[in-house]
Design a protein around this motif. Structure first.
Motif, PDB file in Angstrom:
ATOM      1  N   ALA A   1      85.175 -25.816  39.152  1.00 52.72           N
ATOM      2  CA  ALA A   1      84.166 -24.916  39.683  1.00 52.72           C
ATOM      3  C   ALA A   1      84.422 -24.623  41.158  1.00 52.72           C
ATOM      4  O   ALA A   1      84.186 -23.508  41.603  1.00 52.72           O
ATOM      5  CB  ALA A   1      82.780 -25.527  39.492  1.00 52.72           C
ATOM      6  N   ALA A   2      84.909 -25.620  41.900  1.00 49.43           N
ATOM      7  CA  ALA A   2      85.141 -25.419  43.331  1.00 49.43           C
ATOM      8  C   ALA A   2      86.233 -24.386  43.578  1.00 49.43           C
ATOM      9  O   ALA A   2      86.234 -23.725  44.620  1.00 49.43           O
ATOM     10  CB  ALA A   2      85.515 -26.735  43.994  1.00 49.43           C
ATOM     11  N   LEU A   3      87.125 -24.212  42.651  1.00 50.10           N
ATOM     12  CA  LEU A   3      88.170 -23.209  42.799  1.00 50.10           C
ATOM     13  C   LEU A   3      87.806 -21.915  42.073  1.00 50.10           C
ATOM     14  O   LEU A   3      88.075 -20.824  42.565  1.00 50.10           O
ATOM     15  CB  LEU A   3      89.494 -23.758  42.255  1.00 50.10           C
ATOM     16  CG  LEU A   3      90.705 -22.862  42.427  1.00 50.10           C
ATOM     17  CD1 LEU A   3      91.008 -22.681  43.907  1.00 50.10           C
ATOM     18  CD2 LEU A   3      91.894 -23.450  41.723  1.00 50.10           C
ATOM     19  N   SER A   4      87.184 -22.039  40.924  1.00 47.29           N
ATOM     20  CA  SER A   4      86.863 -20.861  40.121  1.00 47.29           C
ATOM     21  C   SER A   4      85.827 -19.963  40.781  1.00 47.29           C
ATOM     22  O   SER A   4      85.919 -18.732  40.686  1.00 47.29           O
ATOM     23  CB  SER A   4      86.349 -21.293  38.747  1.00 47.29           C
ATOM     24  OG  SER A   4      87.345 -22.009  38.062  1.00 47.29           O
ATOM     25  N   MET A   5      84.842 -20.525  41.433  1.00 48.48           N
ATOM     26  CA  MET A   5      83.780 -19.715  42.039  1.00 48.48           C
ATOM     27  C   MET A   5      84.305 -18.809  43.149  1.00 48.48           C
ATOM     28  O   MET A   5      83.970 -17.620  43.174  1.00 48.48           O
ATOM     29  CB  MET A   5      82.641 -20.618  42.511  1.00 48.48           C
ATOM     30  CG  MET A   5      81.875 -21.213  41.334  1.00 48.48           C
ATOM     31  SD  MET A   5      80.634 -22.441  41.768  1.00 48.48           S
ATOM     32  CE  MET A   5      79.615 -21.576  42.898  1.00 48.48           C
ATOM     33  N   PRO A   6      85.135 -19.293  44.080  1.00 51.52           N
ATOM     34  CA  PRO A   6      85.681 -18.369  45.081  1.00 51.52           C
ATOM     35  C   PRO A   6      86.589 -17.298  44.476  1.00 51.52           C
ATOM     36  O   PRO A   6      86.599 -16.153  44.945  1.00 51.52           O
ATOM     37  CB  PRO A   6      86.463 -19.274  46.029  1.00 51.52           C
ATOM     38  CG  PRO A   6      85.897 -20.619  45.846  1.00 51.52           C
ATOM     39  CD  PRO A   6      85.435 -20.680  44.434  1.00 51.52           C
ATOM     40  N   ILE A   7      87.336 -17.658  43.434  1.00 54.18           N
ATOM     41  CA  ILE A   7      88.189 -16.669  42.779  1.00 54.18           C
ATOM     42  C   ILE A   7      87.323 -15.581  42.145  1.00 54.18           C
ATOM     43  O   ILE A   7      87.616 -14.397  42.248  1.00 54.18           O
ATOM     44  CB  ILE A   7      89.104 -17.341  41.732  1.00 54.18           C
ATOM     45  CG1 ILE A   7      90.117 -18.228  42.429  1.00 54.18           C
ATOM     46  CG2 ILE A   7      89.795 -16.297  40.863  1.00 54.18           C
ATOM     47  CD1 ILE A   7      90.941 -19.091  41.497  1.00 54.18           C
ATOM     48  N   ARG A   8      86.233 -15.990  41.502  1.00 61.00           N
ATOM     49  CA  ARG A   8      85.297 -15.028  40.902  1.00 61.00           C
ATOM     50  C   ARG A   8      84.666 -14.166  41.979  1.00 61.00           C
ATOM     51  O   ARG A   8      84.491 -12.957  41.799  1.00 61.00           O
ATOM     52  CB  ARG A   8      84.228 -15.784  40.112  1.00 61.00           C
ATOM     53  CG  ARG A   8      83.156 -14.913  39.514  1.00 61.00           C
ATOM     54  CD  ARG A   8      83.692 -14.143  38.324  1.00 61.00           C
ATOM     55  NE  ARG A   8      82.585 -13.428  37.708  1.00 61.00           N
ATOM     56  CZ  ARG A   8      82.602 -12.128  37.466  1.00 61.00           C
ATOM     57  NH1 ARG A   8      83.670 -11.421  37.742  1.00 61.00           N
ATOM     58  NH2 ARG A   8      81.562 -11.552  36.915  1.00 61.00           N
ATOM     59  N   ALA A   9      84.332 -14.757  43.139  1.00 61.71           N
ATOM     60  CA  ALA A   9      83.714 -14.003  44.232  1.00 61.71           C
ATOM     61  C   ALA A   9      84.672 -12.965  44.806  1.00 61.71           C
ATOM     62  O   ALA A   9      84.224 -11.948  45.358  1.00 61.71           O
ATOM     63  CB  ALA A   9      83.252 -14.959  45.332  1.00 61.71           C
ATOM     64  N   GLU A  10      85.970 -13.191  44.679  1.00 61.58           N
ATOM     65  CA  GLU A  10      86.969 -12.240  45.164  1.00 61.58           C
ATOM     66  C   GLU A  10      87.180 -11.074  44.208  1.00 61.58           C
ATOM     67  O   GLU A  10      87.953 -10.173  44.491  1.00 61.58           O
ATOM     68  CB  GLU A  10      88.303 -12.942  45.427  1.00 61.58           C
ATOM     69  CG  GLU A  10      88.279 -13.838  46.637  1.00 61.58           C
ATOM     70  CD  GLU A  10      88.135 -13.067  47.931  1.00 61.58           C
ATOM     71  OE1 GLU A  10      88.761 -12.005  48.081  1.00 61.58           O
ATOM     72  OE2 GLU A  10      87.358 -13.530  48.782  1.00 61.58           O
ATOM     73  N   GLY A  11      86.525 -11.112  43.054  1.00 63.02           N
ATOM     74  CA  GLY A  11      86.582  -9.978  42.150  1.00 63.02           C
ATOM     75  C   GLY A  11      87.314 -10.212  40.850  1.00 63.02           C
ATOM     76  O   GLY A  11      87.421  -9.300  40.038  1.00 63.02           O
ATOM     77  N   ALA A  12      87.831 -11.404  40.618  1.00 55.79           N
ATOM     78  CA  ALA A  12      88.514 -11.685  39.359  1.00 55.79           C
ATOM     79  C   ALA A  12      87.492 -11.785  38.235  1.00 55.79           C
ATOM     80  O   ALA A  12      86.310 -12.059  38.460  1.00 55.79           O
ATOM     81  CB  ALA A  12      89.312 -12.980  39.464  1.00 55.79           C
TER      82      ALA A  12
END
Length: 97
Positions: A1-12
């Motif tokens: 989650a700590a990595l997935s959430m920022p990736i999702r916030a970047e538009g992925a």
């Protein structure tokens, strides 16, 4: 989650962020296996390495945490808490061996 959430916030997409988050954990399996292998090979020096790590933790407490706890006017509470914590840990050490 700590990595997935920022990736999702970047538009992925949700699926892409989830996949990248899971892929980042794959290296932990290799690291755990390598760590287990190394520990089994260096059991002779393991007590010394753990003693060094404990000394480093004590140094950080003495050098940074204790002076910081005494600097904001709560010196009596901080001192009593330190003594109680030390007493509990010593009792647990003696009781659990």
């Amino acid at each position: 989650a700590a990595l997935s959430m920022p990736i999702r916030a970047e538009g992925a997409s949700k699926w892409r962020a989830f996949q990248l988050g899971q892929a980042s954990a794959l290296v932990e399996i290799v690291g755990a296996a390598l760590g287990a292998l190394l520990v089994s090979q260096v059991t002779v020096i393991l007590p010394y390495a753990l003693a060094f790590a404990a000394g480093a933790m004590i140094f950080v407490c003495v050098e940074q945490l204790i002076p910081e706890s005494q600097s904001h006017g709560n010196s009596d509470i901080a001192t009593v808490a330190l003594l109680i914590g030390f007493g509990v840990m010593m009792a647990l050490d003696v009781a659990l061996g």
